[in-house]
Design a protein around this motif. Structure first.
Motif, mmCIF file in Angstrom:
data_model
loop_
_atom_site.group_PDB
_atom_site.id
_atom_site.type_symbol
_atom_site.label_atom_id
_atom_site.label_comp_id
_atom_site.label_asym_id
_atom_site.label_seq_id
_atom_site.Cartn_x
_atom_site.Cartn_y
_atom_site.Cartn_z
ATOM 1 N N ILE A 97 74.435 39.770 50.939
ATOM 2 C CA ILE A 97 75.196 39.910 52.186
ATOM 3 C C ILE A 97 74.666 38.918 53.225
ATOM 4 C CG2 ILE A 97 75.714 41.459 54.110
ATOM 5 C CD1 ILE A 97 75.558 43.785 52.094
ATOM 6 N N PRO A 98 75.526 38.077 53.799
ATOM 7 C CA PRO A 98 75.059 37.093 54.793
ATOM 8 C C PRO A 98 74.465 37.787 56.021
ATOM 9 C CG PRO A 98 77.284 36.563 54.031
ATOM 10 C CD PRO A 98 76.966 37.938 53.525
ATOM 11 N N LEU A 99 73.311 37.323 56.441
ATOM 12 C CA LEU A 99 72.642 37.933 57.588
ATOM 13 C C LEU A 99 73.109 37.356 58.911
ATOM 14 C CD1 LEU A 99 68.978 38.161 56.222
ATOM 15 C CD2 LEU A 99 70.777 39.910 56.199
ATOM 16 N N ASP A 100 74.006 36.342 58.857
ATOM 17 C CA ASP A 100 74.464 35.742 60.111
ATOM 18 C C ASP A 100 75.722 36.408 60.663
ATOM 19 O OD1 ASP A 100 76.172 34.903 58.157
ATOM 20 O OD2 ASP A 100 76.057 32.759 58.638
ATOM 21 N N GLN A 101 76.179 37.485 60.008
ATOM 22 C CA GLN A 101 77.323 38.226 60.533
ATOM 23 C C GLN A 101 76.824 39.441 61.310
ATOM 24 O OE1 GLN A 101 79.775 40.517 57.761
ATOM 25 N NE2 GLN A 101 78.306 40.090 56.120
ATOM 26 N N PRO A 102 77.660 40.055 62.159
ATOM 27 C CA PRO A 102 77.216 41.224 62.928
ATOM 28 C C PRO A 102 76.722 42.352 62.016
ATOM 29 C CG PRO A 102 79.308 40.398 63.765
ATOM 30 C CD PRO A 102 79.027 39.654 62.494
ATOM 31 N N LEU A 103 75.837 43.166 62.553
ATOM 32 C CA LEU A 103 75.244 44.247 61.782
ATOM 33 C C LEU A 103 76.310 45.183 61.211
ATOM 34 C CD1 LEU A 103 72.797 45.779 60.724
ATOM 35 C CD2 LEU A 103 72.663 46.961 62.931
ATOM 36 N N ALA A 104 77.350 45.479 61.992
ATOM 37 C CA ALA A 104 78.398 46.374 61.495
ATOM 38 C C ALA A 104 79.033 45.819 60.225
ATOM 39 C CB ALA A 104 79.469 46.588 62.573
ATOM 40 N N GLY A 105 79.257 44.516 60.192
ATOM 41 C CA GLY A 105 79.823 43.900 58.993
ATOM 42 C C GLY A 105 78.872 43.976 57.811
ATOM 43 N N ARG A 106 77.577 43.757 58.081
ATOM 44 C CA ARG A 106 76.576 43.843 57.007
ATOM 45 C C ARG A 106 76.530 45.254 56.416
ATOM 46 N NH1 ARG A 106 71.571 42.040 60.274
ATOM 47 N NH2 ARG A 106 72.969 41.318 61.904
ATOM 48 N N LEU A 107 76.526 46.248 57.291
ATOM 49 C CA LEU A 107 76.450 47.625 56.808
ATOM 50 C C LEU A 107 77.728 48.044 56.080
ATOM 51 C CD1 LEU A 107 74.651 49.389 59.796
ATOM 52 C CD2 LEU A 107 73.673 48.621 57.621
ATOM 53 N N THR A 108 78.862 47.534 56.521
ATOM 54 C CA THR A 108 80.115 47.841 55.825
ATOM 55 C C THR A 108 80.090 47.273 54.412
ATOM 56 O OG1 THR A 108 81.367 47.905 57.895
ATOM 57 C CG2 THR A 108 82.620 47.540 55.873
ATOM 58 N N GLU A 109 79.620 46.035 54.269
ATOM 59 C CA GLU A 109 79.509 45.441 52.928
ATOM 60 C C GLU A 109 78.514 46.218 52.068
ATOM 61 O OE1 GLU A 109 79.219 41.276 52.243
ATOM 62 O OE2 GLU A 109 80.153 40.752 54.149
ATOM 63 N N ALA A 110 77.409 46.641 52.689
ATOM 64 C CA ALA A 110 76.414 47.412 51.939
ATOM 65 C C ALA A 110 76.998 48.743 51.481
ATOM 66 C CB ALA A 110 75.176 47.653 52.810
ATOM 67 N N ALA A 111 77.785 49.390 52.343
ATOM 68 C CA ALA A 111 78.419 50.658 51.970
ATOM 69 C C ALA A 111 79.366 50.456 50.797
ATOM 70 C CB ALA A 111 79.164 51.242 53.165
ATOM 71 N N ASP A 112 80.102 49.356 50.788
ATOM 72 C CA ASP A 112 81.005 49.076 49.671
ATOM 73 C C ASP A 112 80.216 48.856 48.376
ATOM 74 O OD1 ASP A 112 83.177 49.287 51.342
ATOM 75 O OD2 ASP A 112 83.379 47.121 51.674
ATOM 76 N N ALA A 113 79.079 48.155 48.476
ATOM 77 C CA ALA A 113 78.245 47.929 47.284
ATOM 78 C C ALA A 113 77.702 49.250 46.748
ATOM 79 C CB ALA A 113 77.096 46.983 47.630
ATOM 80 N N LEU A 114 77.304 50.134 47.668
ATOM 81 C CA LEU A 114 76.791 51.445 47.242
ATOM 82 C C LEU A 114 77.889 52.294 46.624
ATOM 83 C CD1 LEU A 114 73.968 52.764 47.401
ATOM 84 C CD2 LEU A 114 74.187 50.635 48.636
ATOM 85 N N ALA A 115 79.103 52.212 47.170
ATOM 86 C CA ALA A 115 80.220 52.970 46.607
ATOM 87 C C ALA A 115 80.501 52.521 45.177
ATOM 88 C CB ALA A 115 81.465 52.794 47.477
ATOM 89 N N ALA A 116 80.428 51.214 44.936
ATOM 90 C CA ALA A 116 80.634 50.704 43.578
ATOM 91 C C ALA A 116 79.522 51.186 42.650
ATOM 92 C CB ALA A 116 80.696 49.182 43.596
ATOM 93 N N HIS A 117 78.290 51.218 43.151
ATOM 94 C CA HIS A 117 77.153 51.697 42.355
ATOM 95 C C HIS A 117 77.344 53.167 41.986
ATOM 96 C CE1 HIS A 117 73.047 52.354 41.009
ATOM 97 N NE2 HIS A 117 72.870 53.272 41.944
ATOM 98 N N LEU A 118 77.738 53.984 42.964
ATOM 99 C CA LEU A 118 77.920 55.407 42.696
ATOM 100 C C LEU A 118 79.105 55.658 41.757
ATOM 101 C CD1 LEU A 118 77.228 56.875 46.240
ATOM 102 C CD2 LEU A 118 75.717 56.889 44.244
ATOM 103 N N ALA A 119 80.123 54.814 41.854
ATOM 104 C CA ALA A 119 81.264 54.956 40.950
ATOM 105 C C ALA A 119 80.854 54.679 39.510
ATOM 106 C CB ALA A 119 82.385 54.006 41.368
ATOM 107 N N ARG A 120 79.840 53.821 39.335
ATOM 108 C CA ARG A 120 79.349 53.522 37.984
ATOM 109 C C ARG A 120 78.397 54.616 37.499
ATOM 110 N NH1 ARG A 120 75.334 50.116 35.333
ATOM 111 N NH2 ARG A 120 74.134 50.041 37.257
ATOM 112 N N VAL A 121 77.536 55.077 38.399
ATOM 113 C CA VAL A 121 76.539 56.091 38.028
ATOM 114 C C VAL A 121 77.180 57.467 37.834
ATOM 115 C CG1 VAL A 121 74.556 57.407 38.883
ATOM 116 C CG2 VAL A 121 74.630 54.927 39.164
ATOM 117 N N GLY A 122 78.073 57.828 38.757
ATOM 118 C CA GLY A 122 78.575 59.194 38.817
ATOM 119 C C GLY A 122 79.157 59.742 37.533
ATOM 120 N N PRO A 123 80.113 59.054 36.902
ATOM 121 C CA PRO A 123 80.724 59.634 35.695
ATOM 122 C C PRO A 123 79.729 59.870 34.567
ATOM 123 C CG PRO A 123 82.086 57.864 36.564
ATOM 124 C CD PRO A 123 80.797 57.829 37.335
#
Length: 201
Positions: free
Chosen positions: A85-111
């Protein structure tokens, strides 16, 4: 005049580690669907190998299931996505991208993890394991994710340590399904600015 076809060259054989990885990759969607009811025959067919080949690299079906649980819990993909995730974007954008990455991780782990634990595998302890081994594995799998999240915060921008902020953010993400998901943007807003209007007392 007859021509003799050149002899076919055999493809190089897999190492035991490569064979195990191939079997686990074939088993994961079956485990997600059938849980512990999946058979080694099904796994072998999905992998395109004979059933005996499974037992050349795994002691038994339980060992295959343990390997599937370990693979599902691996945080590598999530950590790599967060680290990119690029660190030169606003924090809200960074955290939104991180949340999407975590959602993909949980979608793989969960089932996979859910199917195994629902069918009793999560409560079975491998020989020599301490009580709570799987929960310990899950906790250890989150440590590099927390560390990657902590790197998203600018030094000096927080009122709490970065690793504590990362843990709180993870807690919000994991609670979203239980509390009524307000959406990623709203969660990031609540995390950054709180839920109250006006200035903090």
């Amino acid at each position: 005049m007859t021509t003799t076809a050149p002899p076919r060259r055999r493809a190089p054989g897999m190492s035991p580690d490569q064979r195990r990885a191939m079997i686990v990759a074939a088993a994961l969607p079956l485990v997600a669907e059938y849980g512990t009811a999946v058979t080694t025959s099904q796994i072998a067919r999905a992998a395109g190998i004979g059933e005996a080949t499974v037992f050349r690299v795994f002691a038994d079906k339980e060992a295959v299931l343990d390997a599937c649980m370990a693979e599902a819990l691996r945080p590598d993909h999530a950590v790599e996505s967060i680290a990119a995730i690029p660190l030169d974007q606003p924090l809200a954008g960074r955290l939104t991208e991180a949340a999407d990455a975590l959602a993909a991780h949980l979608a793989r782990v969960g089932p996979v993890a859910g199917a195994l634990m629902a069918s009793g595998h999560g409560r079975r302890q491998p020989a020599g394991a301490n009580s709570g081994a799987h929960s310990g594995d899950r906790e250890r799998s989150m440590e590099p994710i927390r560390a990657a999240l902590a790197e998203l915060f600018e030094p000096g921008s927080l009122r709490v340590p970065a690793d504590q902020a990362a843990a709180v953010f993870l807690g919000l993400l994991f609670a979203r399904d239980r509390t009524g998901d307000p959406g990623t943007a709203a969660l990031v807003e609540i995390f950054m600015h709180g839920a109250l209007r006006g200035e903090r007392a």
